[in-house]
Design an enzyme around this catalytic site. Structure first.
Site, mmCIF file in Angstrom:
data_model
loop_
_atom_site.group_PDB
_atom_site.id
_atom_site.type_symbol
_atom_site.label_atom_id
_atom_site.label_comp_id
_atom_site.label_asym_id
_atom_site.label_seq_id
_atom_site.Cartn_x
_atom_site.Cartn_y
_atom_site.Cartn_z
ATOM 1 N N GLU A 1 50.206 83.664 47.650
ATOM 2 C CA GLU A 1 49.643 82.241 48.197
ATOM 3 C C GLU A 1 48.391 83.093 48.875
ATOM 4 O O GLU A 1 47.596 82.430 48.869
ATOM 5 C CB GLU A 1 50.716 81.847 49.554
ATOM 6 C CG GLU A 1 49.781 81.073 50.449
ATOM 7 C CD GLU A 1 50.518 80.556 51.626
ATOM 8 O OE1 GLU A 1 51.713 79.605 51.262
ATOM 9 O OE2 GLU A 1 50.299 80.728 52.502
ATOM 10 N N GLU B 1 45.888 83.723 45.997
ATOM 11 C CA GLU B 1 45.471 82.073 45.841
ATOM 12 C C GLU B 1 44.159 81.635 46.881
ATOM 13 O O GLU B 1 43.131 80.796 46.375
ATOM 14 C CB GLU B 1 46.831 80.906 45.709
ATOM 15 C CG GLU B 1 46.024 80.085 45.388
ATOM 16 C CD GLU B 1 47.029 78.664 45.947
ATOM 17 O OE1 GLU B 1 46.685 77.284 45.934
ATOM 18 O OE2 GLU B 1 48.525 79.246 46.207
ATOM 19 N N CYS C 1 54.795 76.137 53.080
ATOM 20 C CA CYS C 1 56.535 77.121 53.374
ATOM 21 C C CYS C 1 57.041 76.192 54.308
ATOM 22 O O CYS C 1 58.349 75.802 53.896
ATOM 23 C CB CYS C 1 56.349 78.583 54.133
ATOM 24 S SG CYS C 1 55.049 79.741 53.250
ATOM 25 N N SER D 1 48.340 74.954 49.498
ATOM 26 C CA SER D 1 48.568 75.777 48.756
ATOM 27 C C SER D 1 49.241 75.530 48.023
ATOM 28 O O SER D 1 50.842 74.729 48.341
ATOM 29 C CB SER D 1 48.951 76.782 49.988
ATOM 30 O OG SER D 1 49.597 78.297 48.448
ATOM 31 N N LYS E 1 64.673 71.796 54.342
ATOM 32 C CA LYS E 1 64.802 72.769 53.432
ATOM 33 C C LYS E 1 66.377 71.845 52.555
ATOM 34 O O LYS E 1 65.964 72.258 50.843
ATOM 35 C CB LYS E 1 66.388 73.720 53.875
ATOM 36 C CG LYS E 1 64.435 74.621 54.404
ATOM 37 C CD LYS E 1 63.952 75.205 53.142
ATOM 38 C CE LYS E 1 63.013 75.688 53.289
ATOM 39 N NZ LYS E 1 60.938 76.025 52.654
ATOM 40 N N GLU F 1 64.101 69.703 50.604
ATOM 41 C CA GLU F 1 63.449 70.566 49.345
ATOM 42 C C GLU F 1 64.193 71.131 48.089
ATOM 43 O O GLU F 1 63.783 70.370 47.390
ATOM 44 C CB GLU F 1 62.799 71.359 50.235
ATOM 45 C CG GLU F 1 61.779 72.616 49.575
ATOM 46 C CD GLU F 1 62.248 74.328 49.653
ATOM 47 O OE1 GLU F 1 62.130 75.078 49.368
ATOM 48 O OE2 GLU F 1 60.636 74.082 51.069
ATOM 49 N N GLU G 1 60.569 68.585 41.003
ATOM 50 C CA GLU G 1 59.778 69.588 40.672
ATOM 51 C C GLU G 1 60.107 70.635 41.281
ATOM 52 O O GLU G 1 58.891 71.980 40.331
ATOM 53 C CB GLU G 1 58.346 68.787 41.560
ATOM 54 C CG GLU G 1 57.784 69.048 42.727
ATOM 55 C CD GLU G 1 58.224 67.839 43.707
ATOM 56 O OE1 GLU G 1 57.607 67.363 44.669
ATOM 57 O OE2 GLU G 1 58.806 66.720 42.806
ATOM 58 N N CYS H 1 60.225 78.276 62.316
ATOM 59 C CA CYS H 1 61.375 78.263 62.298
ATOM 60 C C CYS H 1 62.563 78.583 62.703
ATOM 61 O O CYS H 1 63.617 78.487 62.678
ATOM 62 C CB CYS H 1 61.668 79.229 59.955
ATOM 63 S SG CYS H 1 60.570 78.738 59.101
#
Length: 581
Positions: free
Chosen positions: A281, A284, A301, A321, A360, A363, A368, A507
């Site tokens: 990241e 990037e 994230c 990102s 999560k 996710e 993908e 988190c």
């Protein structure tokens, strides 16, 4: 006007700050008035009336959570009349509540159960007269049992006021009143971000985590599978709480030991892939800044945040990102780099993650996130689910010896640790970006400007005159919405880099963390992560020797073609049946 108000509560003289409620004033002298609708993180509402008390000269019983103190006020919280009214209110709630406490997910940790027990209620004089509503399991992360709802309104307020999504609302009247998503749709059919904050504030078993414990036990008992687990930074500062530990206790060693005793073949640290995320990241970001790429770049994230932008601001997706989250990066490396290095057939690997986050789970199901040919993550367990597994295995958590993570993917830096706190991803990224841009280490290593609990924070970081980076941090989706609106307006603040976390505090306060009614809990967990960072030998992601070895042996360099194939992704607009806003 005086800053304090003098009053009497149950015969005790109290000097309370002006503007305090009776509930707050009572706590100053050790009087705990029971509540059900009240929550320290939410606007007081006075809906349940469990906290009623008698105030001299008042014409009716007053709810302590919303009644302001006044000079000379005399309050009685436990005289016979008050107790009789309070018990009657709780009995009425119990009469309309299912009687499956022993098998309920909140058994032993249910506020209704606790209040009833503390009031000494041993029988209910009223007949059960409540319309049964079918359990809603349409959401991939959260389960709703409307029959267990006590209409406290906490989930409504959390979703609307703190998260700014407004999935829930009250519907119908009288005995038919209920809390529901729009048009009585399932929670998986509306534009829920799966953040789980509603579950964190629900006092009963009406909103719970969709459990994957049985799937985990099944994998662990399959002799053909090699079950490997990663643990997020926020788990280590909360896992001891269900066993009687304090918020912010760092229990990394005992957690690792418990996971091995449960039966995991390898125990790794998500801090390792948090460091990897920073390398990808951070580079990037530098590429975007140098090559006029899409700015501001926004971190990706937090899966609750990703769901939010896909649902509500899809036109801003190019700002994200492309770096995967640490959970997904870890899984991708586990089934490629680690499998090759150890000579393991990746089809036999079961990648399990222990996360503070309910989102999560969604996710892990994204198509993908399987560039290696296998799903990056097979099973996601929350901190709460891990605690339950430890109990099921009859493990005495505090009697466990402290053990270390397994090597190759088990070493994380302090920068990886602070990922769990709001502002932590930003700080970790700046530590590495500073080195890449200036060739020197940032000193001091702490970036105090991005720390704190304000909903939106800004800072400007000077890279020795080479570059000035304008950064912003937002946590909680209501604040994320404000930031998105500013980007829509043309980014008038001139931000280059933005960190957004779906959950208030980051988190550490994820929807899968142990439930706490203490307002200080998020702060204590955050302080523990910063303390852990200070005590670790490696504090910058780019100094992690295991990450250096990964690039030398496998990936080549940050943002390489191979890195992009395995560690980067794209996000797309989500469509659901109903949008709340």
């Amino acid at each position: 006007m005086s800053d304090t108000v003098n009053l009497t509560i149950d015969g005790q003289k109290v000097a309370a700050p002006a503007g305090s409620t009776i509930l707050e004033a009572a706590k100053l002298v050790g009087i705990n008035i029971p509540t059900l609708c009240h929550h320290p993180l939410l606007r007081p509402d006075g809906a349940c009336r469990v906290c009623v008390c008698k105030v001299t000269k008042a014409r009716a019983f007053m709810p302590a959570c919303i009644t302001k103190v006044s000079e000379g006020m005399e309050v009685f919280t436990n005289d016979p009349e008050v107790l009789e009214v309070r018990e009657n209110i709780v009995e009425l709630l119990l009469a309309n509540h299912p009687k499956d406490c022993l098998s309920c997910a909140r058994s032993g940790n249910c506020e209704l159960q606790t209040v009833a027990n503390n009031l000494g209620i041993r029988r209910v004089r009223y007949d059960y007269n409540h319309q049964m509503v079918e359990k809603d399991e349409s959401n991939p992360c959260i389960v709703r049992e409307p029959a267990k709802c006590i209409l406290c309104g906490r989930c409504v307020r959390m979703c609307a006021e703190v998260q700014g999504v407004s999935i829930y609302s009250f519907a119908y009247r009288g005995l038919n009143a209920r809390v529901t998503p729009a048009f009585n749709l399932g929670l998986g059919e509306v534009s829920c971000t799966f953040c789980g904050q509603c579950r964190k504030v629900c006092p009963t078993g009406a909103i719970t985590i969709k459990s994957d414990i049985s799937r985990a036990w099944q994998a662990l008992r399959d002799p053909e599978k090699i079950v490997m687990v990663q643990t997020a930074p926020s788990v280590r500062v909360a896992i001891s709480e269900p066993f009687g530990g304090k918020p912010g206790d760092i229990a990394t060693g005992q957690m690792v030991s418990a996971l091995r005793r449960i039966g995991f073949d390898k125990v790794f640290d998500t801090n390792w892939s948090a460091d990897l995320t920073i390398l990808e990241e951070g580079h990037e970001l530098i590429n975007r800044v140098k090559n006029s790429g899409r700015l501001p770049m926004i971190t990706s994230c937090s899966p609750g945040w990703i769901n939010f932008i896909e649902l509500y601001y899809p036109e801003l997706l190019p700002h994200l990102s492309t770096a995967k989250s640490p959970q997904s990066m870890f899984g991708a490396m586990l089934k490629t780099y680690y499998a090759q290095k150890q000579g393991i057939d990746p089809s036999k690997i079961v990648s399990v993650s222990i996360m503070p986050c309910t989102a999560k789970k969604f996710e892990a199901r994204r198509r993908e996130l399987s560039a290696s040919g296998y799903a990056d993550t097979d099973i996601v367990l929350t901190t709460t689910e891990l605690a339950q597994m430890i109990k099921e295995a009859n493990i005495n958590f505090f009697a466990l010896p402290e053990e270390d993570f397994d090597p190759i993917m088990g070493l994380g830096s302090g920068a990886g640790t602070i990922f769990g706190a709001t502002g932590g991803v930003m700080e970790a990224a700046v530590r590495t970006a500073y080195k890449v841009i200036t060739g020197e280490e940032m000193e001091p290593v702490e970036l105090e400007a991005v720390r704190g609990m304000e909903g939106i924070r800004e800072a400007e970081v000077d890279f020795k005159g080479i570059l000035k980076l304008k950064v912003a941090i937002a946590h909680g989706l209501a604040n994320a919405r404000k930031v998105c609106e500013m980007i829509r307006e043309g980014n008038p603040r001139g931000w280059n880099f933005i960190e957004i976390m779906a959950c208030p505090g980051g988190c550490i306060n994820g929807g899968g963390q142990p439930i706490s009614l203490e307002a200080d809990t998020p702060r204590l967990r955050i302080e523990a992560l910063y303390r852990d960072d200070r005590n670790l030998p490696v504090r910058r992601s780019h100094d992690n020797p295991e990450i250096k070895a990964l690039y030398e042996e496998f990936l080549g360099e940050p943002n390489s073609h191979k890195a992009h194939e395995l560690l980067h992704t794209r996000y797309y607009q989500q469509y659901r049946s109903c949008k709340s806003k």
